[in-house]
Design a protein around this motif. Structure first.
Motif, PDB file in Angstrom:
ATOM      1  N   ILE A 108       0.833  -1.203   0.000  1.00  0.00           N
ATOM      2  CA  ILE A 108       0.000   0.000   0.000  1.00  0.00           C
ATOM      3  C   ILE A 108       0.867   1.252   0.000  1.00  0.00           C
ATOM      4  O   ILE A 108       0.594   2.207  -0.745  1.00  0.00           O
ATOM      5  CB  ILE A 108      -0.975  -0.007   1.190  1.00  0.00           C
ATOM      6  CG1 ILE A 108      -2.035  -1.088   0.981  1.00  0.00           C
ATOM      7  CG2 ILE A 108      -1.636   1.357   1.377  1.00  0.00           C
ATOM      8  CD1 ILE A 108      -2.949  -1.311   2.153  1.00  0.00           C
ATOM      9  N   PHE A 109       1.933   1.263   0.786  1.00  0.00           N
ATOM     10  CA  PHE A 109       2.811   2.432   0.810  1.00  0.00           C
ATOM     11  C   PHE A 109       3.508   2.643  -0.536  1.00  0.00           C
ATOM     12  O   PHE A 109       3.660   3.774  -0.990  1.00  0.00           O
ATOM     13  CB  PHE A 109       3.847   2.326   1.930  1.00  0.00           C
ATOM     14  CG  PHE A 109       3.294   2.706   3.282  1.00  0.00           C
ATOM     15  CD1 PHE A 109       2.807   3.969   3.522  1.00  0.00           C
ATOM     16  CD2 PHE A 109       3.260   1.781   4.299  1.00  0.00           C
ATOM     17  CE1 PHE A 109       2.291   4.323   4.756  1.00  0.00           C
ATOM     18  CE2 PHE A 109       2.755   2.110   5.545  1.00  0.00           C
ATOM     19  CZ  PHE A 109       2.266   3.386   5.765  1.00  0.00           C
ATOM     20  N   LYS A 110       3.909   1.564  -1.176  1.00  0.00           N
ATOM     21  CA  LYS A 110       4.546   1.680  -2.487  1.00  0.00           C
ATOM     22  C   LYS A 110       3.567   2.198  -3.533  1.00  0.00           C
ATOM     23  O   LYS A 110       3.897   3.072  -4.331  1.00  0.00           O
ATOM     24  CB  LYS A 110       5.119   0.332  -2.923  1.00  0.00           C
ATOM     25  CG  LYS A 110       6.323  -0.102  -2.124  1.00  0.00           C
ATOM     26  CD  LYS A 110       6.764  -1.505  -2.508  1.00  0.00           C
ATOM     27  CE  LYS A 110       7.853  -1.998  -1.583  1.00  0.00           C
ATOM     28  NZ  LYS A 110       8.201  -3.398  -1.853  1.00  0.00           N
ATOM     29  N   VAL A 111       2.361   1.655  -3.525  1.00  0.00           N
ATOM     30  CA  VAL A 111       1.339   2.101  -4.479  1.00  0.00           C
ATOM     31  C   VAL A 111       0.968   3.552  -4.208  1.00  0.00           C
ATOM     32  O   VAL A 111       0.802   4.350  -5.135  1.00  0.00           O
ATOM     33  CB  VAL A 111       0.094   1.192  -4.421  1.00  0.00           C
ATOM     34  CG1 VAL A 111      -1.059   1.780  -5.213  1.00  0.00           C
ATOM     35  CG2 VAL A 111       0.433  -0.186  -4.934  1.00  0.00           C
ATOM     36  N   ARG A 112       0.857   3.917  -2.943  1.00  0.00           N
ATOM     37  CA  ARG A 112       0.509   5.294  -2.580  1.00  0.00           C
ATOM     38  C   ARG A 112       1.536   6.280  -3.097  1.00  0.00           C
ATOM     39  O   ARG A 112       1.185   7.351  -3.602  1.00  0.00           O
ATOM     40  CB  ARG A 112       0.374   5.422  -1.064  1.00  0.00           C
ATOM     41  CG  ARG A 112      -0.072   6.793  -0.619  1.00  0.00           C
ATOM     42  CD  ARG A 112      -0.098   6.905   0.909  1.00  0.00           C
ATOM     43  NE  ARG A 112      -0.377   8.245   1.329  1.00  0.00           N
ATOM     44  CZ  ARG A 112       0.524   9.229   1.374  1.00  0.00           C
ATOM     45  NH1 ARG A 112       1.780   9.009   1.042  1.00  0.00           N
ATOM     46  NH2 ARG A 112       0.167  10.445   1.755  1.00  0.00           N
ATOM     47  N   LYS A 113       2.797   5.925  -2.992  1.00  0.00           N
ATOM     48  CA  LYS A 113       3.871   6.806  -3.477  1.00  0.00           C
ATOM     49  C   LYS A 113       3.699   7.086  -4.973  1.00  0.00           C
ATOM     50  O   LYS A 113       3.755   8.241  -5.416  1.00  0.00           O
ATOM     51  CB  LYS A 113       5.230   6.153  -3.206  1.00  0.00           C
ATOM     52  CG  LYS A 113       6.401   6.961  -3.694  1.00  0.00           C
ATOM     53  CD  LYS A 113       7.703   6.227  -3.430  1.00  0.00           C
ATOM     54  CE  LYS A 113       8.870   6.960  -4.049  1.00  0.00           C
ATOM     55  NZ  LYS A 113      10.131   6.245  -3.863  1.00  0.00           N
ATOM     56  N   LEU A 170      -8.908  10.492  -2.301  1.00  0.00           N
ATOM     57  CA  LEU A 170      -9.106   9.724  -3.524  1.00  0.00           C
ATOM     58  C   LEU A 170      -8.385   8.379  -3.445  1.00  0.00           C
ATOM     59  O   LEU A 170      -8.936   7.354  -3.842  1.00  0.00           O
ATOM     60  CB  LEU A 170      -8.617  10.512  -4.735  1.00  0.00           C
ATOM     61  CG  LEU A 170      -8.846   9.862  -6.091  1.00  0.00           C
ATOM     62  CD1 LEU A 170     -10.334   9.698  -6.361  1.00  0.00           C
ATOM     63  CD2 LEU A 170      -8.193  10.684  -7.184  1.00  0.00           C
ATOM     64  N   PHE A 171      -7.183   8.373  -2.911  1.00  0.00           N
ATOM     65  CA  PHE A 171      -6.425   7.126  -2.767  1.00  0.00           C
ATOM     66  C   PHE A 171      -7.151   6.155  -1.832  1.00  0.00           C
ATOM     67  O   PHE A 171      -7.334   4.985  -2.159  1.00  0.00           O
ATOM     68  CB  PHE A 171      -5.015   7.411  -2.239  1.00  0.00           C
ATOM     69  CG  PHE A 171      -4.205   6.176  -2.011  1.00  0.00           C
ATOM     70  CD1 PHE A 171      -3.622   5.515  -3.070  1.00  0.00           C
ATOM     71  CD2 PHE A 171      -4.039   5.664  -0.739  1.00  0.00           C
ATOM     72  CE1 PHE A 171      -2.888   4.358  -2.874  1.00  0.00           C
ATOM     73  CE2 PHE A 171      -3.304   4.516  -0.526  1.00  0.00           C
ATOM     74  CZ  PHE A 171      -2.718   3.867  -1.596  1.00  0.00           C
ATOM     75  N   ILE A 172      -7.577   6.648  -0.684  1.00  0.00           N
ATOM     76  CA  ILE A 172      -8.258   5.787   0.282  1.00  0.00           C
ATOM     77  C   ILE A 172      -9.589   5.297  -0.273  1.00  0.00           C
ATOM     78  O   ILE A 172      -9.947   4.128  -0.124  1.00  0.00           O
ATOM     79  CB  ILE A 172      -8.443   6.517   1.626  1.00  0.00           C
ATOM     80  CG1 ILE A 172      -7.090   6.708   2.294  1.00  0.00           C
ATOM     81  CG2 ILE A 172      -9.386   5.757   2.546  1.00  0.00           C
ATOM     82  CD1 ILE A 172      -7.105   7.605   3.498  1.00  0.00           C
ATOM     83  N   GLY A 173     -10.330   6.171  -0.936  1.00  0.00           N
ATOM     84  CA  GLY A 173     -11.641   5.816  -1.443  1.00  0.00           C
ATOM     85  C   GLY A 173     -11.625   4.894  -2.650  1.00  0.00           C
ATOM     86  O   GLY A 173     -12.632   4.263  -2.956  1.00  0.00           O
ATOM     87  N   THR A 174     -10.502   4.805  -3.339  1.00  0.00           N
ATOM     88  CA  THR A 174     -10.436   3.949  -4.523  1.00  0.00           C
ATOM     89  C   THR A 174      -9.494   2.766  -4.299  1.00  0.00           C
ATOM     90  O   THR A 174      -9.942   1.626  -4.172  1.00  0.00           O
ATOM     91  CB  THR A 174      -9.988   4.753  -5.756  1.00  0.00           C
ATOM     92  OG1 THR A 174      -8.730   5.388  -5.498  1.00  0.00           O
ATOM     93  CG2 THR A 174     -11.018   5.800  -6.122  1.00  0.00           C
ATOM     94  N   VAL A 175      -8.223   3.035  -4.208  1.00  0.00           N
ATOM     95  CA  VAL A 175      -7.217   1.971  -4.139  1.00  0.00           C
ATOM     96  C   VAL A 175      -7.341   1.167  -2.847  1.00  0.00           C
ATOM     97  O   VAL A 175      -7.481  -0.061  -2.876  1.00  0.00           O
ATOM     98  CB  VAL A 175      -5.792   2.551  -4.286  1.00  0.00           C
ATOM     99  CG1 VAL A 175      -4.748   1.474  -4.138  1.00  0.00           C
ATOM    100  CG2 VAL A 175      -5.653   3.271  -5.617  1.00  0.00           C
TER     101      VAL A 175
END
Length: 84
Positions: free
Chosen positions: A5-10, A30-35
């Protein structure tokens, strides 16, 4: 899963910053609501393979078991008859 998750978030935040959405959309929301929400559904499906394992008759946790069963049956797996 946390390191993923941290890698994708970056990468998500870097891609988001390259567009001009910052004035109107919160990138974290947007990140929390989708990914992250999609990953939540995926992991729920992997951890609870069959919703019939839940004990809906349990005196204390029966209502939660029913709700989890409905969520597992209806909102986790891809529906095979919907073509996107």
């Amino acid at each position: 899963a946390i390191s993923f998750i941290f890698k994708v978030r970056k990468h998500f935040m870097a891609e988001f910053a390259s567009h001009n959405f910052a004035a109107h959309i919160n990138p974290e929301a947007l990140f929390i609501g989708t990914v992250q929400h999609s990953i939540d559904h995926l992991l729920f499906g992997r951890n609870l393979r069959d919703y019939l394992w839940l004990d809906a008759e349990h005196m204390r946790f029966g209502a939660m078991a029913e709700m989890a069963g409905i969520c597992r049956a209806c909102f986790v797996d891809e529906l095979p008859f919907i073509c996107i």
